[in-house]
Design an enzyme around this catalytic site. Structure first.
Site, PDB file in Angstrom:
ATOM      1  CG  ASP A   1      -3.329 -19.530  -0.257  1.00  0.00           C
ATOM      2  OD1 ASP A   1      -2.760 -19.196   0.634  1.00  0.00           O
ATOM      3  OD2 ASP A   1      -3.444 -20.532  -1.067  1.00  0.00           O
TER       4      ASP A   1
ATOM      5  CG  ASP B   1      -7.522  -3.860   3.649  1.00  0.00           C
ATOM      6  OD1 ASP B   1      -8.776  -3.304   4.561  1.00  0.00           O
ATOM      7  OD2 ASP B   1      -7.105  -2.846   2.726  1.00  0.00           O
TER       8      ASP B   1
ATOM      9  CE1 TYR C   1      -3.486  -2.835  -0.213  1.00  0.00           C
ATOM     10  CE2 TYR C   1      -4.250  -1.624   1.779  1.00  0.00           C
ATOM     11  CZ  TYR C   1      -4.143  -2.065   0.901  1.00  0.00           C
ATOM     12  OH  TYR C   1      -5.166  -3.653   1.196  1.00  0.00           O
TER      13      TYR C   1
ATOM     14  CG  ASP D   1     -13.073  -5.755   5.580  1.00  0.00           C
ATOM     15  OD1 ASP D   1     -12.686  -4.852   6.851  1.00  0.00           O
ATOM     16  OD2 ASP D   1     -13.510  -5.085   4.608  1.00  0.00           O
TER      17      ASP D   1
ATOM     18  CE  LYS E   1      -0.108 -17.587  -2.093  1.00  0.00           C
ATOM     19  NZ  LYS E   1      -0.729 -19.018  -1.850  1.00  0.00           N
TER      20      LYS E   1
END
Ligand code: NAD
Length: 356
Positions: A223, A247, A140, A251, A191
């Site tokens: 994942d 992020d 980001y 959520d 990952k």
């Protein structure tokens, strides 16, 4: 020591829910806990008053505070402003200004509300996860970034995923510290099989773990973590991950509970200064009607006491009061089920204050 608290009610339902959270703090103040509140505008409210979503006055108040209590920002009347002036920019600005690099998002489901989840009650009842998300680094913020025409003459978009060792170390310390205060289990999400940035992340987390021998550390690919959160979320205690994975996972985890009006959050910097706010937005559709659920904001105050003021007893007391009120059947509209007692925002505040 006087606790200095900046109060930023913000827009929409912000002022209503913050008012109830302040009543809860007033209970403690009246019993002798020393606190000092300074109110300042943020977001649309700040744009209206000062022409900027994070004006200098608010900056001063927040920098001088030990903790910031925020309602929410945003509303349709601000949607056509230039981007730098929109309410949400005020949020980004305050996070950056205070160096809030650690975002704490609990996903917790009181057994009484298990029917609010879209998952089976036995999968989620009693769920209690803390997701620790790095908030100021990763893809980001990494440079270079942009859109360009490449050497072959084709247009492309690109971003840079990067973490410095110091950034991973400090978030890992926050996560291990929280795990120590909870169930002493930490799952680091990466990952590492594909992305070097997160292979590096994992290496540093393993190194930091040496300082916390009591915490059981595990690692999971992102994942798989996304799947496990749906399959068997109660296996997790604390999860720590980078900005982009956090992020998405935070959520996802929050929706396990099905009730956005219940979810608190905290963002901390290196000196324990924190911004405490509900996870939801300003809910313009119900603003000004005394309908909002104030519990997310009240639980954010409990987090403030725990993480910025090291007052576990006061935090637990607020959480217990919320639990008691839910067990007694009081519900705002968003979590209402037939047979329960429907209450307004301020009546929910009355009940929680009384339960304290
Ligand atoms: P929202 O979270 O404000 O609302 C989504 C839905 O949930 C609405 O139906 C709302 O009525 C309901 N809801 C939210 N909080 C509630 C509460 N405490 N009690 C009862 N019901 C509640 O999200 P949105 O509608 O996408 O966004 C509205 C505005 O909020 C936008 O301007 C957005 O940019 C802003 N926003 C701000 C923040 C923040 O301040 N941190 C976060 C998200 C969105």
């Amino acid at each position: 020591m006087t606790m200095k608290i900046a109060v930023l009610p913000g827009d929409g339902i912000g002022p209503e829910i913050v008012k109830q959270a302040l009543r809860v703090l007033d209970v403690l103040k009246n019993e002798g806990m020393e606190m000092e509140f300074t109110e300042a505008p943020l977001g649309g409210q700040a744009y209206d008053e000062y022409g900027h979503p994070y004006p200098e006055f608010t900056q001063k108040v927040c920098r001088a505070a030990d903790a910031v209590l925020l309602g929410a920002v945003g509303g349709p009347q601000y949607d056509n402003l230039d981007r730098p002036l929109r309410p949400e920019r005020g949020l980004l600005a305050i996070r950056k200004d205070l160096g809030l690099f650690a975002n704490l998002r609990p996903a917790m489901l009181y057994p009484e509300l298990a029917n609010a989840s879209t998952l089976k009650p036995e999968v989620v009842a009693g769920l209690d996860i803390m997701i620790v998300r790095e908030l100021t680094g990763d893809v980001y913020f990494g440079q270079p970034r942009g859109m360009r025409t490449n050497d072959e003459g084709e247009r492309e978009g690109f971003n840079t995923m990067v973490y410095k060792e110091s950034e991973v170390r400090r978030i890992a310390h926050v996560a291990f510290g929280i795990a120590m205060k909870r169930g002493k289990k930490l799952c680091s999400v990466d990952k590492a099989n594909v992305l070097e940035t997160t292979e590096f992340w994992k290496e540093i987390v393993i190194d930091v773990a040496k300082e916390y021998p009591e915490v059981e550390l595990s690692h999971m690919y992102v994942d798989n973590a996304a799947m496990q959160l749906i399959r068997n979320p109660k296996q997790f205690d604390v999860m720590v991950t980078g900005n982009i994975f956090g992020d998405i996972l935070s959520d996802e985890a929050s929706m396990l509970t099905g009730s956005i009006g219940m979810l608190a959050s905290a963002s901390l910097n290196a000196s324990k200064q924190g911004l405490y706010e509900p996870s939801h937005g300003s809910a313009p559709d119900i603003a000004g009607q005394n309908l909002a659920n104030p519990i997310a904001t009240i639980l954010s105050v409990a987090m403030m006491l725990r993480y910025s003021f090291d007052n576990e007893a006061a935090a637990v007391r607020i959480e217990a009061a919320v639990k008691k009120v839910l067990a007694a059947g009081y519900r705002t509209g968003d979590i209402y089920e037939e047979g329960m007692k429907k209450v307004s925002c301020s009546e929910m505040g009355d009940q929680i204050v009384a339960a304290m």
